[in-house]
Design a protein around this motif. Structure first.
Motif, PDB file in Angstrom:
ATOM      1  N   LYS A   1       0.337 -15.018 -13.024  1.00 41.63           N
ATOM      2  CA  LYS A   1       1.083 -13.875 -12.510  1.00 41.63           C
ATOM      3  C   LYS A   1       2.483 -14.254 -12.043  1.00 41.63           C
ATOM      4  O   LYS A   1       3.403 -13.432 -12.082  1.00 41.63           O
ATOM      5  CB  LYS A   1       0.314 -13.221 -11.361  1.00 41.63           C
ATOM      6  CG  LYS A   1      -0.974 -12.543 -11.801  1.00 41.63           C
ATOM      7  CD  LYS A   1      -1.703 -11.910 -10.627  1.00 41.63           C
ATOM      8  CE  LYS A   1      -2.991 -11.236 -11.083  1.00 41.63           C
ATOM      9  NZ  LYS A   1      -3.738 -10.649  -9.932  1.00 41.63           N
ATOM     10  N   ASN A   2       2.640 -15.486 -11.583  1.00 39.48           N
ATOM     11  CA  ASN A   2       3.939 -15.900 -11.048  1.00 39.48           C
ATOM     12  C   ASN A   2       4.788 -16.666 -12.056  1.00 39.48           C
ATOM     13  O   ASN A   2       5.798 -17.261 -11.682  1.00 39.48           O
ATOM     14  CB  ASN A   2       3.729 -16.758  -9.792  1.00 39.48           C
ATOM     15  CG  ASN A   2       3.045 -15.977  -8.685  1.00 39.48           C
ATOM     16  OD1 ASN A   2       3.337 -14.811  -8.468  1.00 39.48           O
ATOM     17  ND2 ASN A   2       2.125 -16.623  -7.993  1.00 39.48           N
ATOM     18  N   SER A   3       4.389 -16.661 -13.326  1.00 36.96           N
ATOM     19  CA  SER A   3       5.141 -17.424 -14.326  1.00 36.96           C
ATOM     20  C   SER A   3       6.420 -16.696 -14.710  1.00 36.96           C
ATOM     21  O   SER A   3       6.436 -15.482 -14.914  1.00 36.96           O
ATOM     22  CB  SER A   3       4.284 -17.663 -15.571  1.00 36.96           C
ATOM     23  OG  SER A   3       3.948 -16.440 -16.187  1.00 36.96           O
ATOM     24  N   ILE A   4       7.499 -17.457 -14.780  1.00 35.87           N
ATOM     25  CA  ILE A   4       8.814 -16.933 -15.155  1.00 35.87           C
ATOM     26  C   ILE A   4       9.268 -17.689 -16.391  1.00 35.87           C
ATOM     27  O   ILE A   4       9.279 -18.922 -16.399  1.00 35.87           O
ATOM     28  CB  ILE A   4       9.825 -17.109 -14.008  1.00 35.87           C
ATOM     29  CG1 ILE A   4       9.332 -16.374 -12.755  1.00 35.87           C
ATOM     30  CG2 ILE A   4      11.203 -16.595 -14.415  1.00 35.87           C
ATOM     31  CD1 ILE A   4      10.154 -16.658 -11.516  1.00 35.87           C
ATOM     32  N   SER A   5       9.652 -16.979 -17.425  1.00 39.06           N
ATOM     33  CA  SER A   5       9.941 -17.608 -18.711  1.00 39.06           C
ATOM     34  C   SER A   5      11.107 -18.587 -18.645  1.00 39.06           C
ATOM     35  O   SER A   5      11.168 -19.546 -19.412  1.00 39.06           O
ATOM     36  CB  SER A   5      10.226 -16.535 -19.765  1.00 39.06           C
ATOM     37  OG  SER A   5      11.340 -15.737 -19.388  1.00 39.06           O
ATOM     38  N   THR A   6      12.037 -18.374 -17.736  1.00 39.70           N
ATOM     39  CA  THR A   6      13.235 -19.227 -17.661  1.00 39.70           C
ATOM     40  C   THR A   6      13.063 -20.382 -16.677  1.00 39.70           C
ATOM     41  O   THR A   6      14.023 -20.853 -16.068  1.00 39.70           O
ATOM     42  CB  THR A   6      14.458 -18.391 -17.254  1.00 39.70           C
ATOM     43  OG1 THR A   6      14.171 -17.684 -16.042  1.00 39.70           O
ATOM     44  CG2 THR A   6      14.817 -17.389 -18.345  1.00 39.70           C
ATOM     45  N   THR A   7      11.826 -20.836 -16.497  1.00 44.21           N
ATOM     46  CA  THR A   7      11.537 -21.993 -15.647  1.00 44.21           C
ATOM     47  C   THR A   7      10.659 -22.975 -16.432  1.00 44.21           C
ATOM     48  O   THR A   7      10.154 -22.644 -17.509  1.00 44.21           O
ATOM     49  CB  THR A   7      10.782 -21.592 -14.366  1.00 44.21           C
ATOM     50  OG1 THR A   7       9.487 -21.058 -14.735  1.00 44.21           O
ATOM     51  CG2 THR A   7      11.547 -20.548 -13.571  1.00 44.21           C
ATOM     52  N   SER A   8      10.480 -24.159 -15.885  1.00 44.19           N
ATOM     53  CA  SER A   8       9.476 -25.075 -16.431  1.00 44.19           C
ATOM     54  C   SER A   8       8.097 -24.586 -15.996  1.00 44.19           C
ATOM     55  O   SER A   8       7.935 -24.070 -14.889  1.00 44.19           O
ATOM     56  CB  SER A   8       9.703 -26.495 -15.916  1.00 44.19           C
ATOM     57  OG  SER A   8      10.881 -27.051 -16.461  1.00 44.19           O
ATOM     58  N   TRP A   9       7.115 -24.749 -16.870  1.00 48.11           N
ATOM     59  CA  TRP A   9       5.750 -24.328 -16.554  1.00 48.11           C
ATOM     60  C   TRP A   9       4.886 -25.548 -16.292  1.00 48.11           C
ATOM     61  O   TRP A   9       4.865 -26.504 -17.080  1.00 48.11           O
ATOM     62  CB  TRP A   9       5.159 -23.530 -17.706  1.00 48.11           C
ATOM     63  CG  TRP A   9       5.704 -22.124 -17.821  1.00 48.11           C
ATOM     64  CD1 TRP A   9       6.765 -21.599 -17.144  1.00 48.11           C
ATOM     65  CD2 TRP A   9       5.216 -21.083 -18.675  1.00 48.11           C
ATOM     66  NE1 TRP A   9       6.975 -20.288 -17.517  1.00 48.11           N
ATOM     67  CE2 TRP A   9       6.046 -19.951 -18.445  1.00 48.11           C
ATOM     68  CE3 TRP A   9       4.185 -20.998 -19.595  1.00 48.11           C
ATOM     69  CZ2 TRP A   9       5.852 -18.747 -19.126  1.00 48.11           C
ATOM     70  CZ3 TRP A   9       3.991 -19.803 -20.271  1.00 48.11           C
ATOM     71  CH2 TRP A   9       4.807 -18.683 -20.036  1.00 48.11           C
ATOM     72  N   ILE A  10       4.160 -25.528 -15.178  1.00 50.82           N
ATOM     73  CA  ILE A  10       3.230 -26.590 -14.835  1.00 50.82           C
ATOM     74  C   ILE A  10       1.818 -26.035 -14.921  1.00 50.82           C
ATOM     75  O   ILE A  10       1.461 -25.092 -14.204  1.00 50.82           O
ATOM     76  CB  ILE A  10       3.508 -27.154 -13.430  1.00 50.82           C
ATOM     77  CG1 ILE A  10       4.916 -27.762 -13.379  1.00 50.82           C
ATOM     78  CG2 ILE A  10       2.458 -28.211 -13.067  1.00 50.82           C
ATOM     79  CD1 ILE A  10       5.310 -28.299 -12.016  1.00 50.82           C
ATOM     80  N   PHE A  11       1.020 -26.619 -15.818  1.00 52.13           N
ATOM     81  CA  PHE A  11      -0.340 -26.152 -16.062  1.00 52.13           C
ATOM     82  C   PHE A  11      -1.314 -26.949 -15.200  1.00 52.13           C
ATOM     83  O   PHE A  11      -1.439 -28.167 -15.358  1.00 52.13           O
ATOM     84  CB  PHE A  11      -0.706 -26.312 -17.537  1.00 52.13           C
ATOM     85  CG  PHE A  11       0.019 -25.386 -18.466  1.00 52.13           C
ATOM     86  CD1 PHE A  11      -0.615 -24.266 -18.979  1.00 52.13           C
ATOM     87  CD2 PHE A  11       1.346 -25.624 -18.817  1.00 52.13           C
ATOM     88  CE1 PHE A  11       0.050 -23.405 -19.846  1.00 52.13           C
ATOM     89  CE2 PHE A  11       2.020 -24.772 -19.680  1.00 52.13           C
ATOM     90  CZ  PHE A  11       1.372 -23.650 -20.191  1.00 52.13           C
ATOM     91  N   ASN A  12      -1.998 -26.261 -14.292  1.00 53.08           N
ATOM     92  CA  ASN A  12      -3.027 -26.862 -13.441  1.00 53.08           C
ATOM     93  C   ASN A  12      -4.377 -26.388 -13.971  1.00 53.08           C
ATOM     94  O   ASN A  12      -4.777 -25.247 -13.751  1.00 53.08           O
ATOM     95  CB  ASN A  12      -2.842 -26.432 -11.987  1.00 53.08           C
ATOM     96  CG  ASN A  12      -1.437 -26.720 -11.483  1.00 53.08           C
ATOM     97  OD1 ASN A  12      -1.024 -27.866 -11.399  1.00 53.08           O
ATOM     98  ND2 ASN A  12      -0.688 -25.670 -11.157  1.00 53.08           N
TER      99      ASN A  12
END
Length: 220
Positions: free
Chosen positions: A61-72
């Motif tokens: 829900k808090n993912s923003i396309s213009t950031t790095s994504w960290i998968f936990n």
């Protein structure tokens, strides 16, 4: 990026609405990226049991396309439950849009390096999963430009070009195979292996500067 030290985190806790869910991230003795990743979005994949069946549930829900994504991702999840969520997220992230990721934005898998006690990362740009075939090193016999290594990983063993390899000696074995040609590594793996085992393999390969890792991974 600034190096940070984080206390050993065996369990990450995500607050979803008014409830808290836990993710047991992988823990293993392999050094990884321990830099501060600024402007990041946290992606959570939980293990849940419903009616006796194990399922993977996702929160982004808090993912923003213009950031790095960290998968936990929970370490106990089998890869056949993880892959469908990864495929959808990667497809959505790579789809052309007005708010695309920047060149400095990457994807990362999180884990804990048990030696340093630090939260660590495996970086990846994009991964495509092919469930229709597996590779054999014979497929590349005519390539005179690159040396191809086909890793096959299942719940019982790891092989490179059909030769059995001790998991903890993976990079040592690859170094012995080094030549004047560039080396490209292709990965076949059993869909039933746990995410913990998959990520430990990826972390080891990340630390080998002599190889190029195929962005297509073959699942059986």
């Amino acid at each position: 990026m600034k190096i940070i030290k984080i206390l050993l985190l065996l369990v990450l806790i995500a607050t979803i609405g008014c409830t808290k869910k836990t993710v047991q991230i992988p823990v293993f003795s392999v050094p990884g990226i321990q830099d501060t990743i600024y402007d990041n979005s946290q992606i959570w994949m939980f293990l849940e049991v419903k009616d006796g069946d194990t399922i993977a549930t996702l929160n982004r829900k808090n993912s923003i396309s213009t950031t790095s994504w960290i998968f936990n991702i929970d370490k106990k999840l089998p890869m056949h439950l993880v892959i469908p969520h990864l495929e959808k997220l990667i497809e959505k992230r790579e789809k052309p849009s007005l708010h695309q990721k920047d060149e400095d934005d990457f994807n990362y898998f999180s884990y804990v390096d048990s030696d340093s006690g630090l939260l660590s990362l495996v970086q990846f740009d994009v991964i495509y999963f092919d469930k229709n075939k597996v590779l054999n090193h014979i497929d590349f016999a005519k390539d005179t430009i690159k040396k191809h290594l086909v890793l096959d990983y299942n719940t019982n063993q790891l092989t490179i070009n059909d030769s059995l390899v001790p998991f903890n000696n993976l990079n040592t074995y690859i170094q012995k195979l080094s030549s004047t040609m560039k080396m490209k590594v292709h990965l076949n793996f059993d869909a039933n292996i746990k995410y913990q085992n998959y990520l430990e393999l990826k972390a080891q390969l990340q630390n080998n500067m002599e190889i190029e890792l195929d962005t297509i991974e073959y699942v059986y």
